[in-house]
Scaffold this active site. Structure first.
Site, PDB file in Angstrom:
ATOM      1  N   HIS A 140      49.733  44.976  62.705  1.00 22.03           N
ATOM      2  CA  HIS A 140      48.902  45.771  61.806  1.00 22.03           C
ATOM      3  C   HIS A 140      48.330  46.926  62.624  1.00 22.03           C
ATOM      4  O   HIS A 140      47.943  46.732  63.783  1.00 22.03           O
ATOM      5  CB  HIS A 140      47.754  44.934  61.226  1.00 22.03           C
TER       6      HIS A 140
ATOM      7  N   GLU B 125      54.208  45.067  57.531  1.00 24.33           N
ATOM      8  CA  GLU B 125      54.176  44.980  56.067  1.00 24.33           C
ATOM      9  C   GLU B 125      53.112  45.933  55.513  1.00 24.33           C
ATOM     10  O   GLU B 125      52.115  45.509  54.944  1.00 24.33           O
ATOM     11  CB  GLU B 125      53.927  43.528  55.597  1.00 24.33           C
TER      12      GLU B 125
END
Length: 343
Positions: free
Chosen positions: A259, A297
């Site tokens: 992330h 993602e």
């Protein structure tokens, strides 16, 4: 010799200089070990070098010295993917370079070797501030019903460093400290631009608790990215097998995910992303040689980030639905990275 083409300090403290004059290239390590090569073409069209002389180099130091020097040479010439080294009369050195993975033979009986950017970029001693000689032993365990390899403890302090010649900056990654890094983390997450994606706006106590949680989670490695020592971004590196992403693709035991956020406004922009994103992927591939893929993602509507990732070599196999967002699965394979994108 002309002024230095490039001067670098490697994570292990060695100093490397390159100097160029007419048809010769001098590579010097720690001002005492040197290799003098003859150029067979202009530096801009470099494809081959012929060894003229080694100085201050013995049998044990010859490979580390040449590897360090070649590393800086590839940095100085971004267009250079491989180079042929003519090492006539240095049979032991040829064998040692091949055995180390720093080069391959250019022919069965040739006195030349080929050194490749993508292979040198996999030599951990050139980039990792802390590394072991081998991968952490394989042993399976179960966490929250998920069977996965036992993970090595996270290293404290700086873990990765490289020089970025085109930007004139050093990029480093260091493990986050929940106390000393709290103010920076808190300020970044209360920036509306950041909180719009991370949704972690809140108090210092909330952010302290969050950092304590991620720094004690065995599948997470939170790091700060720094340019010349100044923190610019926060990255949560994770083992995908134990993460929420695992059910959404065919996850491998050693896949890593991340992330990402850039907190400092002055370090934003395509030029900076083109520097830190490949470096971040590079660290994840080097941290464990068994890592086959790096995944992420981002939100499926985050077109800017997805575009940056595609430029860095990530592909987008699909979109899928997390409980909290529509996500894009982004994947970068080890082979693709070291063959094409390890700038």
């Amino acid at each position: 010799m002309n002024p230095n083409i490039l001067k670098q300090t490697l994570p292990d403290g060695r100093h490397v200089d390159l100097q160029h004059a007419e048809a010769e290239l001098l590579m010097t390590v720690d001002e005492q070990h040197s290799a003098l090569f003859q150029l067979t073409s202009s530096l801009e069209n470099l494809s081959a070098l012929q060894l003229i002389e080694l100085a201050g180099v013995d049998r044990d130091s010859s490979v580390p010295v040449l590897v360090a020097a070649l590393h800086v040479l590839f940095d100085s010439q971004p267009q250079l993917l491989e180079i042929e080294l003519s090492l006539a009369g240095h049979g032991e050195l040829i064998a040692a370079l091949v055995a180390s993975g720093a080069a391959t033979r250019s022919g069965e009986v040739s006195e030349s070797v080929i050194s490749r950017r993508g292979m040198l970029r996999q030599m951990v001693e050139l980039y990792l501030s802390q590394s072991s000689a081998c991968a952490f032993p394989l042993h399976y365990t179960v966490t929250d019903g998920k069977r996965h390899p036992l993970r090595a403890p996270v290293a404290i302090g700086e873990v990765y460093r490289r020089y970025l010649p085109e930007q004139g900056l050093s990029l480093s990654l260091r493990t986050v400290d929940p106390e000393t890094d709290l103010d920076t983390f808190h300020a970044w997450h209360n920036n509306p631009r950041v909180s719009a994606f991370w949704e972690l706006e809140g108090s210092k106590d909330m952010h302290r608790e969050y950092l304590q949680k991620v720094t004690t989670d065995a599948h997470m490695h939170p790091v700060f990215g720094c340019f010349d020592g100044e923190p610019f971004g926060y990255f949560e590196i994770y083992w995908a097998k134990e993460d929420r992403i695992a059910p959404y693709y065919e996850v491998d035991d050693y896949d890593r995910g991340v992330h990402m956020l850039v907190g400092e406004e002055r370090w934003r922009g395509p030029q900076r992303v083109a520097a830190w994103l490949p470096s971040l992927a590079h660290f994840m591939f080097l941290d464990d040689p068994r890592t086959r893929n790096v995944v992420a993602e981002p939100r499926a509507d985050n077109a800017k980030m997805i575009g940056y990732m595609q430029q860095a070599g990530f592909c987008k196999p699909k979109e899928f639905d997390f409980p909290h967002k529509r996500a894009a699965l982004m994947m970068l394979s080890r082979e693709a990275f070291f063959d094409q994108f390890c700038v």
